[in-house]
Scaffold this active site. Structure first.
Site, PDB file in Angstrom:
ATOM      1  NE  ARG A   2      -3.765  -2.372   1.044  1.00 49.68           N
ATOM      2  CZ  ARG A   2      -4.886  -2.582   1.739  1.00 49.68           C
ATOM      3  NH1 ARG A   2      -5.420  -1.580   2.414  1.00 49.68           N
ATOM      4  NH2 ARG A   2      -5.471  -3.749   1.726  1.00 49.68           N
ATOM      5  CD  GLU A  39      -2.000   2.975   3.877  1.00 49.63           C
ATOM      6  OE1 GLU A  39      -2.604   4.058   3.831  1.00 49.63           O
ATOM      7  OE2 GLU A  39      -2.559   1.868   3.996  1.00 49.63           O
ATOM      8  CG  HIS A  92      -1.230   3.367   8.102  1.00 51.15           C
ATOM      9  ND1 HIS A  92      -1.719   4.260   9.019  1.00 51.15           N
ATOM     10  CD2 HIS A  92      -2.302   2.865   7.439  1.00 51.15           C
ATOM     11  CE1 HIS A  92      -3.048   4.304   8.912  1.00 51.15           C
ATOM     12  NE2 HIS A  92      -3.412   3.461   7.964  1.00 51.15           N
ATOM     13  CD  GLU A  96      -9.993  -1.242   9.460  1.00 48.30           C
ATOM     14  OE1 GLU A  96     -10.444  -0.096   9.265  1.00 48.30           O
ATOM     15  OE2 GLU A  96      -9.495  -1.953   8.564  1.00 48.30           O
ATOM     16  NE  ARG A 108      -3.284  -1.293  11.087  1.00 45.14           N
ATOM     17  CZ  ARG A 108      -4.140  -0.422  10.615  1.00 45.14           C
ATOM     18  NH1 ARG A 108      -5.430  -0.572  10.871  1.00 45.14           N
ATOM     19  NH2 ARG A 108      -3.734   0.597   9.904  1.00 45.14           N
TER      20      ARG A 108
END
Ligand code: AMO
Length: 434
Positions: free
Chosen positions: A211, A213, A220, A357, A408
């Site tokens: 990703r 980001e 992240h 999340e 995570r």
């Protein structure tokens, strides 16, 4: 080394050969100690200078810290030694001398910035508490695999070089593929769904996602490990059941098999396996509860995505893992199915840890016409996804699934302050090597 004994297995009365790194040398004058470290722990090597061969003493005490040595000698009981035993050396061999000026102190006596640690990750991983994170990470992945197998999943591996993105165009890493534009895959989403129409029916994958980001944040990465699940003939509720079972299996395995590592990390007392069912809170209820906390400057309205602050406020309110269900369709991707009774509402869900999340998932749109409509509504060109949509014409069962961020999961499980602590060699906006 065939005759090597790990330091943890060195028993009094035996002659052993141990191998490892010189953790420390303590010279007290007539007597001196070399502390040797291997993956199982440390052991004390005793040098009585007057009673030993000069060359042996010189080799043992002249070597720089963190050099790699093997030591052969008798193991003796010694209550004053850190592990209750010590080795009286007969021979010592230096296999790899370390330079005297180390960029990082693996004994941990001198603190180092995270960036210095990541630049010298090999040395950083000689620290017990850093090694413990990766032993636990390995156990989490083992347990997750076992749980997936026990619920009937087949492990798959899908391409990481792809022609199209799936999770939003701005986060794609473009590459050149024999003169054509290609991308690093953001998610195995479309491939795992294609397996639903295959004979495999129920699959999982543990692999990298990429990703681009925009932000460098503590949670992240630009290359992360995604734990993906997809199954035919289930709805979003059964997908949530599977998600809960996999996360719980990871916690249970760490509680059962990583006592030493938890102790090293200072978590032995506070580590808890989530026991209760994870509450399932609708998006609508979530925004009401967030607004009621009074933590946000501006009240949320239906259709808003949840900011970090909003997630934090709700996480504090709930106090454990939970799901947010029934998100507005417009903020969920094209492959998520809407509720038949209310197309404004999707079957998409997120699974949350109070800090952030961990998972996104949902039931998928398996009806060809609706799927193509969804592409058009989101401004995507269905033609560039033909390899995917086409298969929905030939018998694609209803299905659901989710993706769980591996780092995570480890980060929240071990209360790590930064996601980079859970990756050997993180990729972020600044970091491309090592
Ligand atoms: P999503 O984009 O929400 O969903 O990703 C799923 C989970 O992967 C983790 N994650 C990340 N972790 C660290 N750094 C990142 N840059 C990063 N991006 C994602 C998060 C997140 O919850 N295809 C869907 C899943 C599905 O519907 O099956 C997807 O990729 O923990």
């Amino acid at each position: 080394m065939r005759n090597r004994t790990y330091t943890a297995d060195a028993e009094p009365g035996r002659t052993v050969t141990v191998a490892g790194w010189v953790h420390e040398i303590r010279d007290l004058g007539g007597i001196a100690f070399l502390i040797l470290r291997d993956k199982t722990g440390r052991i004390q090597i005793k040098f009585e200078k007057d009673e030993m061969d000069d060359e042996l003493v010189e080799t043992g005490l002249g070597v720089h810290r963190e050099s790699v040595v093997t030591v052969t000698g008798d193991v003796e009981e010694e209550p004053r030694a850190p592990t209750g035993v010590e080795i009286v050396p007969e021979s010592i061999e230096v296999l790899a001398e370390a330079a005297p000026d180390l960029p990082l102190d693996p004994s941990g006596k001198v603190d180092a910035e995270l960036s210095t640690r990541l630049d010298n990750r090999t040395l950083d991983l000689r620290k017990e508490e850093v090694k413990a994170i990766f032993e636990i990470r390995a156990e989490v992945l083992r347990a997750v695999r076992e749980q997936f197998r026990s619920i009937g999943c087949t492990e798959i591996n899908t391409p990481k070089i792809v022609a199209t993105g799936t999770e939003g165009g701005t986060e794609l890493f473009p590459i050149t593929y024999f003169g054509r534009e290609a991308f690093m895959n953001q998610s195995p989403q479309l491939f795992k769904q294609l397996m639903i129409g295959s004979g495999l029916e129920r699959v999982f994958e543990i692999g990298p996602i990429f990703r681009a980001e925009e932000h460098n944040t503590p949670r992240h990465l630009n290359e992360a490990t995604s734990i993906d699940f997809e199954s035919a003939f289930i709805d979003q509720r059964e997908a949530m059941d599977a998600c809960e079972s996999v996360v719980r299996a990871a916690y249970e395995a760490v509680a059962d098999n990583c006592a030493e590592e938890l102790e090293t990390l200072g978590l032995a007392d506070e580590f808890e396996v989530p026991e209760d069912d994870f509450p399932r809170i609708s998006y609508e209820e979530a925004i009401e509860r967030i607004n009621a906390t009074g933590e946000l400057d501006e009240q949320l309205v239906w259709g808003d995505d949840l900011s970090t602050e909003a997630e934090r406020a709700l996480g504090d309110d709930v106090g454990g893992h939970y799901f947010i269900t029934d998100w507005p369709s417009e903020i969920k991707p094209f492959y998520i199915k809407d509720h038949d009774a209310d197309p404004q509402l999707s079957t998409g869900f997120d699974m949350m840890h109070p800090r952030m999340e961990l998972v996104s998932g949902g039931q998928r749109e398996h009806r060809y016409e609706k799927l193509v409509e969804g592409f058009e509504q989101q401004g995507l060109d269905p033609d560039s996804f033909e390899y995917y949509t086409k298969m929905f014409k030939y018998g694609m069962p209803p299905h659901a699934g989710w993706g769980l961020g591996g780092e995570r999961l480890v980060m929240t499980m071990l209360d790590l302050p930064n996601i980079r602590e859970a990756v050997l060699f993180p990729r972020d906006r600044q970091r491309l090597s090592p």
